[in-house]
Design a protein around this motif. Structure first.
Motif, PDB file in Angstrom:
ATOM      1  N   GLY A 143       0.794  -1.217   0.000  1.00 13.25           N
ATOM      2  CA  GLY A 143       0.000   0.000   0.000  1.00 13.25           C
ATOM      3  C   GLY A 143       0.827   1.268   0.000  1.00 13.25           C
ATOM      4  O   GLY A 143       0.555   2.208  -0.755  1.00 13.25           O
ATOM      5  N   SER A 379      -5.758  -1.999   7.637  1.00 10.69           N
ATOM      6  CA  SER A 379      -4.509  -1.298   7.357  1.00 10.69           C
ATOM      7  C   SER A 379      -4.810   0.194   7.221  1.00 10.69           C
ATOM      8  O   SER A 379      -5.848   0.587   6.689  1.00 10.69           O
ATOM      9  CB  SER A 379      -3.841  -1.835   6.083  1.00 10.69           C
ATOM     10  OG  SER A 379      -4.742  -1.843   5.007  1.00 10.69           O
ATOM     11  N   SER A 402      -8.819  -3.520  -1.181  1.00  9.67           N
ATOM     12  CA  SER A 402      -7.694  -4.449  -1.184  1.00  9.67           C
ATOM     13  C   SER A 402      -8.123  -5.856  -1.582  1.00  9.67           C
ATOM     14  O   SER A 402      -9.244  -6.088  -2.053  1.00  9.67           O
ATOM     15  CB  SER A 402      -7.024  -4.447   0.198  1.00  9.67           C
ATOM     16  OG  SER A 402      -5.760  -5.072   0.133  1.00  9.67           O
ATOM     17  N   ASN A 411     -11.788  -7.101   4.579  1.00 13.85           N
ATOM     18  CA  ASN A 411     -10.573  -6.286   4.513  1.00 13.85           C
ATOM     19  C   ASN A 411     -10.983  -4.820   4.536  1.00 13.85           C
ATOM     20  O   ASN A 411     -11.752  -4.372   3.690  1.00 13.85           O
ATOM     21  CB  ASN A 411      -9.781  -6.610   3.245  1.00 13.85           C
ATOM     22  CG  ASN A 411      -8.382  -6.027   3.263  1.00 13.85           C
ATOM     23  OD1 ASN A 411      -8.189  -4.892   3.677  1.00 13.85           O
ATOM     24  ND2 ASN A 411      -7.416  -6.789   2.809  1.00 13.85           N
ATOM     25  N   THR A 413      -9.464  -0.984   4.562  1.00 11.31           N
ATOM     26  CA  THR A 413      -8.261  -0.192   4.296  1.00 11.31           C
ATOM     27  C   THR A 413      -8.588   1.287   4.446  1.00 11.31           C
ATOM     28  O   THR A 413      -9.584   1.763   3.906  1.00 11.31           O
ATOM     29  CB  THR A 413      -7.722  -0.467   2.875  1.00 11.31           C
ATOM     30  OG1 THR A 413      -7.639  -1.882   2.665  1.00 11.31           O
ATOM     31  CG2 THR A 413      -6.332   0.137   2.710  1.00 11.31           C
TER      32      THR A 413
END
Length: 466
Positions: A143, A379, A402, A411, A413
């Motif tokens: 990333g 993340s 992602s 997920n 992000t």
């Protein structure tokens, strides 16, 4: 010029399947310039297709030997009909329908015989807004490195005259410092020895925890909580997005003596629990997050993947949002302490070790038999601090989307842009048809975290969405 591929980058190619492609993406919303012609997006599409000469890695495809990736090799010709595409939808401002459209684009993998990227322009016939969905294979970078690469295609000012898209933008050449080969070999060998020593120490401490001798340590792999979101990853995706004023996050973090990441983790944890309850899965067990750990040294700007992913236990058996936050802070900082004490490569090897088992379960289609490593992967990356323009179109938002880790889950992000935390979610659609209610729960959980500072009677059970 050919480009070498690191071992970690190769893993994203080797472990890829049509059910679980290994690309990362972004869904961007842009504002059409004032007084622009009605066919502005069509003209932009034609202009982008005219840039048919690309630079590394956008002009490279993977050279293989018996399916094993060797290096990235430049191709002689770029098929711009494949790499840049135009789509027309009914209403670009309808985010529910846009999420479904982008989810269909996100579920298909990139053509392995071509350079591993695509730009999709999405428009309707009446709005002053259009979208760009861009995806690139994870083996081209993590990333942090991909944000730096793609930021080159944007500027802080309108740039109509000398606009060049990122795939055609040449980087300034850097002279690599000469390195003593003998010193480099010795340094690498010593680093490998230290990393293996630290890896064995991590495994030893996990064994002690498994035997109930030392309970205060990182979570034991594959002890996560099974939910409708975990299990065998299958074809089909659901996507959603949300915004949070990042100033609110940092102010709340300061008041609660937490990091911004821990505040968001707590809101996500509460939101996922409430979402699962909505689908008939009410329980007071802890969920687990897969936490990416950046292995780069401060100031390092190398390309490729330099991350480790380790599980972190979240909160359980507490309905008070503040007490759930304290649990998350404690568990989060246990893992961060282990990361600080270990050689960065040790964490990378540990990630490869546990993810290899998870990938094996996925390849054998037995992921449903095992507990997941984590329920959510969160993340958080800093993005541009100022407003950007794609040529003369103002970038309104940039939602990262992602890939899904083996074992499933959702997920999440986070990328900050112009003071806003812009959040992209993705999961399999085998047992759910939307993540939009999860987004609503996230907002409600964050609002409750803000209020719980002054009101200790609040309970996450009282969160209701409409």
């Amino acid at each position: 010029m050919s480009k070498k591929i690191s071992f970690l980058d190769r893993m994203f190619w080797i472990t890829e399947s049509k059910a679980n492609p290994k690309h990362v993406a972004a869904m961007q919303l842009l504002e059409i310039p004032e007084n622009a012609p009605t066919d502005y997006v069509d003209q932009l599409y034609a202009e982008l297709q005219s840039f048919d000469s690309a630079v590394t890695p956008f002009n490279c495809k993977v050279s293989q030997f018996l399916g094993y990736p060797i290096k990235l090799t430049p191709t002689k010709q770029i098929n711009m009909q494949y790499h840049v595409q135009l789509h027309i939808v009914d209403d670009i401002t309808n985010k529910v329908k846009l999420h479904k459209f982008v989810a269909k684009l996100h579920e298909s993998w990139l053509d392995r015989d071509k350079p591993l990227w695509q730009y999709h322009l999405i428009k309707d016939k009446q709005s002053k807004v259009f979208a760009i969905y861009v995806k690139v294979h994870h083996m081209c970078g993590d990333g942090a490195s991909l944000i730096r690469i793609f930021q080159k295609g944007y500027s802080e000012n309108i740039n109509s005259s000398d606009f060049v898209p990122v795939w055609a933008s040449k980087s300034a050449s850097r002279t690599k410092p000469k390195v003593n080969i003998f010193k480099r070999i010795l340094t690498g060998l010593w680093g490998f020895i230290v990393a293996i020593k630290d890896l064995l120490w991590i495994i030893f401490r996990l064994m002690l925890k498994l035997l109930w001798i030392n309970r205060v340590y990182m979570p034991i792999p594959f002890t996560g909580t099974k939910t409708i979101l975990t299990g065998q990853v299958k074809i089909g995706r659901v996507v959603s997005s949300m915004d949070i004023d990042f100033t609110r996050v940092t102010k709340l973090a300061k008041r609660l003596r937490a990091s911004a990441n821990e505040i968001l983790l707590c809101a996500f944890d509460i939101g996922v629990h409430r979402f699962l309850e909505e689908h008939g899965q009410g329980f007071d067990k802890a969920l687990y997050t897969n936490m990416p750990v950046n292995l780069r040294k401060p100031g390092e700007t190398t390309a490729g993947n330099q991350i480790a992913i380790v599980p972190v236990k979240l909160a359980f058996d507490e309905h008070d949002p503040y007490l759930r936050l304290r649990q998350i802070i404690e568990n989060h900082r246990i893992v961060k302490s282990v990361a600080r004490e270990s050689h960065p490569a040790a964490f990378s090897y540990y990630t490869l070790l546990i993810q290899s088992f998870s990938t094996l379960f996925e390849v054998l289609h037995i992921s449903d038999w095992f507990r997941p490593i984590g329920n959510i992967l969160v993340s958080n990356m800093p993005g541009p601090a100022n407003t950007l323009y794609f040529k003369d179109a103002k970038l309104l938002s940039n939602y990262p989307i992602s890939t899904i880790t083996p074992g499933g889950g959702v997920n999440i992000t986070v990328v900050t842009y112009n003071g806003i935390a812009q959040i992209g979610l993705v999961s399999c659609d085998s047992k759910i048809d939307s993540l939009d209610n999860m987004v609503k729960y996230f907002h409600a959980a964050f609002n409750m975290l803000e209020k719980c500072v002054d009101d200790d009677s609040l309970s996450i059970k009282d969160i209701v969405i409409r």
